[in-house]
Design an enzyme around this catalytic site. Sequence first.
Site, PDB file in Angstrom:
ATOM      1  N   ASP A 122      -2.499 -58.585  33.337  1.00 56.27           N
ATOM      2  CA  ASP A 122      -2.625 -59.396  32.121  1.00 56.27           C
ATOM      3  C   ASP A 122      -2.854 -58.411  30.964  1.00 56.27           C
ATOM      4  O   ASP A 122      -1.896 -57.945  30.319  1.00 56.27           O
ATOM      5  CB  ASP A 122      -3.794 -60.383  32.310  1.00 56.27           C
ATOM      6  N   LYS A 156       1.417 -63.529  28.006  1.00 57.04           N
ATOM      7  CA  LYS A 156       0.700 -64.261  26.948  1.00 57.04           C
ATOM      8  C   LYS A 156       1.347 -63.924  25.625  1.00 57.04           C
ATOM      9  O   LYS A 156       1.520 -62.734  25.293  1.00 57.04           O
ATOM     10  CB  LYS A 156      -0.774 -63.845  26.910  1.00 57.04           C
ATOM     11  N   GLU A 197      -5.870 -60.917  39.533  1.00 53.19           N
ATOM     12  CA  GLU A 197      -5.450 -60.600  38.163  1.00 53.19           C
ATOM     13  C   GLU A 197      -6.353 -59.525  37.557  1.00 53.19           C
ATOM     14  O   GLU A 197      -7.577 -59.620  37.616  1.00 53.19           O
ATOM     15  CB  GLU A 197      -5.513 -61.897  37.345  1.00 53.19           C
ATOM     16  N   LYS A 228      -7.276 -70.832  39.578  1.00 50.13           N
ATOM     17  CA  LYS A 228      -7.672 -69.434  39.368  1.00 50.13           C
ATOM     18  C   LYS A 228      -9.163 -69.419  39.087  1.00 50.13           C
ATOM     19  O   LYS A 228      -9.664 -70.189  38.275  1.00 50.13           O
ATOM     20  CB  LYS A 228      -6.865 -68.888  38.185  1.00 50.13           C
ATOM     21  N   ASP A 247      -9.360 -63.754  38.818  1.00 52.86           N
ATOM     22  CA  ASP A 247      -9.123 -62.932  37.620  1.00 52.86           C
ATOM     23  C   ASP A 247     -10.417 -62.204  37.270  1.00 52.86           C
ATOM     24  O   ASP A 247     -11.427 -62.827  36.964  1.00 52.86           O
ATOM     25  CB  ASP A 247      -8.683 -63.831  36.454  1.00 52.86           C
ATOM     26  N   SER A 257      -7.594 -72.362  34.998  1.00 56.49           N
ATOM     27  CA  SER A 257      -8.473 -71.206  35.076  1.00 56.49           C
ATOM     28  C   SER A 257      -9.902 -71.725  34.987  1.00 56.49           C
ATOM     29  O   SER A 257     -10.257 -72.395  34.010  1.00 56.49           O
ATOM     30  CB  SER A 257      -8.169 -70.263  33.912  1.00 56.49           C
ATOM     31  N   GLY A 301      -3.275 -68.322  29.350  1.00 55.72           N
ATOM     32  CA  GLY A 301      -3.865 -69.104  28.265  1.00 55.72           C
ATOM     33  C   GLY A 301      -4.986 -68.329  27.605  1.00 55.72           C
ATOM     34  O   GLY A 301      -5.516 -67.381  28.183  1.00 55.72           O
ATOM     35  N   LYS A 350     -12.438 -67.166  37.909  1.00 56.66           N
ATOM     36  CA  LYS A 350     -12.891 -65.928  37.271  1.00 56.66           C
ATOM     37  C   LYS A 350     -13.912 -65.273  38.194  1.00 56.66           C
ATOM     38  O   LYS A 350     -14.764 -65.968  38.785  1.00 56.66           O
ATOM     39  CB  LYS A 350     -13.534 -66.254  35.919  1.00 56.66           C
TER      40      LYS A 350
END
Length: 374
Positions: A238, A262, A213, A161, A188, A135, A290, A163
């Site tokens: 998520d 998670k 996400e 991934k 995400d 990420s 994570g 952000k």
Amino acid sequence: MKIDAIVLRELKMTLLRAFTTSFGQTLQRRIVLVEIRAEGLSGWGECTAGEHPFFSEETTDTAWLMLQQELAPVLALSDPDHAGKCPEIFRAVRGHRMAKAALENAVWDLEAQMRETPLAMLLGGTRQSIVCGVSIGIQPSIEETLERVEEEIAAGYRRVKLKCKPGWDVNMLEAVRERWPALVLSCDANSAYRLRDADHLTTFDRFGLLMIEQPLWADDFYFHSMLQRRLETAICLDESIRNRRDALAAIGMGSCRIINLKLGRVGGFSEAIGIHNAAQERGIPVWCGGMLESGVGRAHNVALSSLPNFTLPGDVSASRRYWAEDIVEPEIEVSSQGEIEVPQKPGRGYEVRPELIDRLTVRKEEIRPLAVVR
Ligand code: OSB
Ligand code: MG
């Protein structure tokens, strides 16, 4: 198991580099670790609450308070014969799932040691190794984003991934996709968009992302289901998924096609296994997210990721991406093929480093069953 003591510690750990999401930036972590001592052994758990209530309502301080005043005293007085009993033990306390998970996961860790079984096997894991993604936080520029991505691909990671947020999305994704046309890529948003952004979000379809996400509200299923109908790209939830019933609602309503699991967010291994199984039965893949964990939480993420329906690369990556020195030995390492070997040793398979933990500890409290008055 007869619990002798529960030790709460807060560790101050500085990330190698700041991590930026749509909700804010983290450099200094304040991590609550729990140690449960029983029958000459120690089980460890990590609370994944953040420093501020931005990802979820919980924080380092709320978790400390709940662990100290409610959860650790109740657990210390119970003597669970199986870690799977923890949700029932904590049932009277509403919410505070990250605090509960820290304790429950420590009990699983302890039980695996008592049974001389690898933690992964006790959980029902079937994989010898897990496939890893990374990420990448919001960067100051597109150039820096490309550099980060290049480093991670060179290190062997199998999914990237990125952000994103309004104003930091299409240009950045376009630049990465143009440079690496075949890269397994996702983004995400940490709930930074609104339904009025639906037209804009459909333009992401051209990047061939594995998933988007949590584009919308952290507590939503209905509007995600409306958005999912308009997107070719799979939505992955998520924040919205707090328990097995949420997973069933999201799958049933078509709010997502993939679930990020998670441990802290769902309250521990028992609920995570329930979600894993429910998703598997309905053909929905899961992967392990994570929360910038230390080695203790990371070791538990590795064990969880060994379950059969973890069919997509997770955000479980090497200790060295986060820390100059991690608190476990060996550190979590990723091969040049982007994989982590699932430990075959009894318990979590990564030893804690007591002196380093002591050095990083900024507060500590011990809860003993005899001292608990309810
Ligand atoms: O939404 O997955 C997330 C980190 C902190 C809070 C939320 C998230 C993340 C990450 C980082 O994406 C995952 C990691 O590398 O630990
Ligand atoms: Mg996320």
